[in-house]
Design an enzyme around this catalytic site. Structure first.
Site, PDB file in Angstrom:
ATOM      1  N   ASP A  24       3.577  -0.256  12.004  1.00 47.77           N
ATOM      2  CA  ASP A  24       3.809  -1.701  12.629  1.00 47.77           C
ATOM      3  C   ASP A  24       4.801  -2.318  12.355  1.00 47.77           C
ATOM      4  OD1 ASP A  24       2.992  -2.144  10.026  1.00 47.77           O
ATOM      5  OD2 ASP A  24       1.036  -3.873  10.728  1.00 47.77           O
ATOM      6  N   ARG A  83      -4.736  -3.079  10.443  1.00 47.91           N
ATOM      7  CA  ARG A  83      -5.156  -4.405  10.400  1.00 47.91           C
ATOM      8  C   ARG A  83      -4.714  -5.258  11.589  1.00 47.91           C
ATOM      9  NH1 ARG A  83      -5.658  -7.801   6.086  1.00 47.91           N
ATOM     10  NH2 ARG A  83      -6.010  -5.989   4.596  1.00 47.91           N
ATOM     11  N   THR A 132       5.070   2.285   5.753  1.00 49.24           N
ATOM     12  CA  THR A 132       3.759   2.003   6.099  1.00 49.24           C
ATOM     13  C   THR A 132       3.039   3.158   6.975  1.00 49.24           C
ATOM     14  OG1 THR A 132       2.123   0.342   7.237  1.00 49.24           O
ATOM     15  CG2 THR A 132       4.177   0.367   7.957  1.00 49.24           C
ATOM     16  N   GLY A 146       0.839  -1.073  -0.069  1.00 52.53           N
ATOM     17  CA  GLY A 146       0.018  -0.180  -0.112  1.00 52.53           C
ATOM     18  C   GLY A 146       0.847   1.195  -0.069  1.00 52.53           C
ATOM     19  N   ASP A 182       0.714   2.055   8.682  1.00 56.80           N
ATOM     20  CA  ASP A 182       0.192   1.483   9.835  1.00 56.80           C
ATOM     21  C   ASP A 182       1.293   1.407  10.915  1.00 56.80           C
ATOM     22  OD1 ASP A 182      -1.927   0.777   8.517  1.00 56.80           O
ATOM     23  OD2 ASP A 182      -1.211  -0.931   7.845  1.00 56.80           O
ATOM     24  N   ASP A 185       5.928  -4.690   5.679  1.00 59.74           N
ATOM     25  CA  ASP A 185       6.392  -6.059   6.293  1.00 59.74           C
ATOM     26  C   ASP A 185       6.383  -7.128   5.152  1.00 59.74           C
ATOM     27  OD1 ASP A 185       3.743  -5.778   6.300  1.00 59.74           O
ATOM     28  OD2 ASP A 185       3.524  -7.189   8.362  1.00 59.74           O
ATOM     29  N   ARG A 190       0.770  -5.284  -4.935  1.00 55.36           N
ATOM     30  CA  ARG A 190       1.057  -6.393  -3.932  1.00 55.36           C
ATOM     31  C   ARG A 190       1.694  -7.833  -4.280  1.00 55.36           C
ATOM     32  NH1 ARG A 190      -0.684  -4.292   1.089  1.00 55.36           N
ATOM     33  NH2 ARG A 190      -2.491  -2.579   1.075  1.00 55.36           N
TER      34      ARG A 190
HETATM   35  O1  F6P Z   1      -0.942  -0.275   3.832  1.00 54.26           O
HETATM   36  C1  F6P Z   1      -1.521  -1.048   4.620  1.00 54.26           C
HETATM   37  C2  F6P Z   1      -3.066  -0.628   4.609  1.00 54.26           C
HETATM   38  O2  F6P Z   1      -3.182   0.644   4.782  1.00 54.26           O
HETATM   39  C3  F6P Z   1      -3.717  -1.617   5.647  1.00 54.26           C
HETATM   40  O3  F6P Z   1      -3.994  -0.903   6.906  1.00 54.26           O
HETATM   41  C4  F6P Z   1      -5.113  -1.755   5.059  1.00 54.26           C
HETATM   42  O4  F6P Z   1      -5.902  -2.923   5.380  1.00 54.26           O
HETATM   43  C5  F6P Z   1      -4.745  -2.036   3.546  1.00 54.26           C
HETATM   44  O5  F6P Z   1      -3.142  -1.064   3.364  1.00 54.26           O
HETATM   45  C6  F6P Z   1      -5.536  -1.474   2.642  1.00 54.26           C
HETATM   46  O6  F6P Z   1      -4.940  -2.048   1.322  1.00 54.26           O
HETATM   47  P1  F6P Z   1      -5.516  -1.581  -0.034  1.00 54.26           P
HETATM   48  O7  F6P Z   1      -4.850  -0.390  -0.499  1.00 54.26           O
HETATM   49  O8  F6P Z   1      -4.918  -2.914  -0.943  1.00 54.26           O
HETATM   50  O9  F6P Z   1      -7.059  -1.575  -0.102  1.00 54.26           O
END
Ligand code: F6P
Length: 343
Positions: free
Chosen positions: A129, A171, A125, A10, A127, A103, A72
Site C-alpha cells: 500500500d 488495514r 510491506t 511488520g 500490504d 509508511d 514498531r
Molecule cells: O505489516 C503490516 C501488517 O501486515 C498489517 O496489514 C497488519 O494490520 C499488521 O501488519 C499486523 O501487525 P503486527 O505484526 O504488529 O500484529
C-alpha cells in the site's frame, strides 16, 4: 563511508535479500562499511547495532523475516527522539542511514531527512500500500502463501459442504485480499475500497448455491467493512506507537451472519502472520535485491531523502516524501475485473 541499516514495522519476506543486496554491493563495489541497527528505530535510538559484512549476508537471500529484528518504535514519540537518533549516528560514525520499512518507518525517515540526517529508504510491506512504487517486496510472497491456503481450504470446504471465510491482513488497502482471493477463485472478496452490505454478500453466495455448488470461499481484508458497520473491527482498543489498533474480527462477523442468514454451515479462518512469514518467492527475491542495489547507488550519488521504486521494469529513485504522502489503494476498475467472477 559508513552506512547503518535497519528494518522497521511488520516484517515481510525479502528483508534479508535487501540487506544482502545493499551489503554485498556496498562492500564489493564501493568499499563501504556497514552496521545493522537492531529492532527498527529502537536500535537506532539506543545505539544497539551489529557489524554487517559479506560473511553475514552470504546465505541470506531465501531467508524469511529479518536478521536485524524489527519493532514498531516511533522515534518521534519521544520529543528528544530526533536528537537521540543524531547522537547515536554520530557516536557510531554513521554517515548514512538506510531505513527499510513501510509508511510509518519511512514517514519518520523522511522527517529525519528533513532535519538533516542523511537517509535512504527502501519500500517494504506485505500490504503493497505504499504509493510511488508499483510493487513492494513481500507482497507477492504473502499473496502466494494466502493463495496456497485457499487451495487447501477449498478441498475441506467441498468435503463438508461449507462456506469458509478467510480473513487476511490489509488495514487500509485490500491488495492481499484482492490478489489472493482472485487467484484462489474466491466467490466474493471484501476490501476496504469497496463496501458491500451483508445482503450483497449473501446474495452472491445464494447465487452460487443456485448453481448447485455446496461450498464457497469468501476472502476479506481485516480493514473491510460492510454497509451495516460504522467502523472497522479491532481486536482491542490498544494502539501502537503510530496510533494503529490491531484489527481483526470482520471474518468471524461475516461467518456468523452468513451461517444465520443462509442456514449454511460456515467456518472462519485467519492466517494472520502465517502468510507474512517464510521464504520470499523468486519474484520478491529479485525485486528486493534490486531495491537493495539501488539504495546503495543512491548513497554513491549523494541522493538522500530518496527511495528505490518500481516503475515498469525499472528501479528508479523517488522522493521519500512522495512515497509516504498517501496510501496506495486498490483501483476500483481492477476490483471490478475480479468482481466478474463473484457468485
Ligand atoms: O505489516 C503490516 C501488517 O501486515 C498489517 O496489514 C497488519 O494490520 C499488521 O501488519 C499486523 O501487525 P503486527 O505484526 O504488529 O500484529
Amino acid at each position: 563511508m559508513k552506512v547503518g541499516i535497519f528494518t522497521g514495522g511488520g516484517d515481510c519476506a525479502g528483508l534479508n535479500a535487501v540487506i544482502r543486496g545493499i551489503v554485498w554491493k556496498g562492500i564489493t563495489r564501493y568499499n563501504y562499511d556497514f552496521i545493522g541497527f537492531k529492532d527498527g528505530w529502537r536500535g537506532v535510538l539506543e545505539g544497539d547495532f551489529m557489524p554487517l559484512t559479506t560473511d553475514d549476508v552470504i546465505d541470506m537471500l531465501p531467508e524469511g523475516g529479518t536478521m536485524l529484528g524489527s519493532s514498531r518504535t516511533n522515534p518521534f514519540k519521544d520529543e528528544d527522539g530526533p536528537e537521540k537518533v543524531k547522537a547515536s549516528l554520530e557516536k557510531g560514525n554513521v554517515d548514512v542511514l538506510i531505513a527499510i520499512g513501510g509508511d510509518d518507518t519511512l514517514g519518520a525517515a523522511s522527517k529525519l531527512n528533513d532535519l538533516g540526517v542523511n537517509v535512504v529508504g527502501v519500500p517494504k510491506t506485505m500490504d503493497n500500500d505504499l504509493s510511488a512504487t508499483e510493487m513492494t517486496f513481500g507482497f507477492m510472497s504473502a499473496v502466494q502463501a494466502a493463495t496456497d491456503s485457499l487451495d487447501r481450504l477449498r478441498t475441506t470446504a467441498r468435503s463438508h459442504h461449507r462456506v469458509i471465510v478467510f480473513e487476511v491482513f490489509g488495514r487500509y488497502a485490500g491488495w492481499t485480499a484482492l490478489y489472493s482471493g482472485w487467484a484462489g477463485a474466491a466467490d466474493i472478496i471484501l476490501v476496504p475500497e469497496k463496501t458491500y452490505s451483508i445482503e450483497d454478500v449473501c446474495s452472491y453466495l445464494q447465487k452460487r448455491r443456485e448453481r448447485g455448488k455446496k461450498h464457497a470461499l469468501v476472502v476479506v481484508a481485516e480493514g473491510a467493512t460492510t454497509s451495516e458497520m460504522d467502523e472497522m473491527i479491532a481486536e482491542n482498543e490498544e494502539t501502537d506507537q503510530y496510533g494503529h489498533v490491531i484489527l481483526g474480527g470482520i471474518g468471524e462477523y461475516l461467518a456468523d451472519e452468513i451461517e444465520e442468514r443462509l442456514d449454511w454451515e460456515t467456518r472462519y479462518v485467519k492466517p494472520g502472520h502465517i502468510v507474512r512469514g517464510g521464504t520470499p518467492t523468486a519474484y520478491d527475491r529479485i525485486l528486493s535485491t534490486r531495491y537493495g542495489l539501488k539504495a546503495v547507488d543512491c548513497i554513491k550519488e549523494g541522493n538522500f531523502g530518496k527511495m528505490p521504486a518500481l516503475r515498469g521494469q525499472d528501479i528508479v529513485a523517488v522522493d521519500l516524501s512522495e512515497a509516504v504522502a498517501e496510501n496506495k489503494k486498490v483501483p476500483i476498475e481492477l476490483f471490478e475485473e475480479a468482481e466478474i467472477f463473484f457468485g
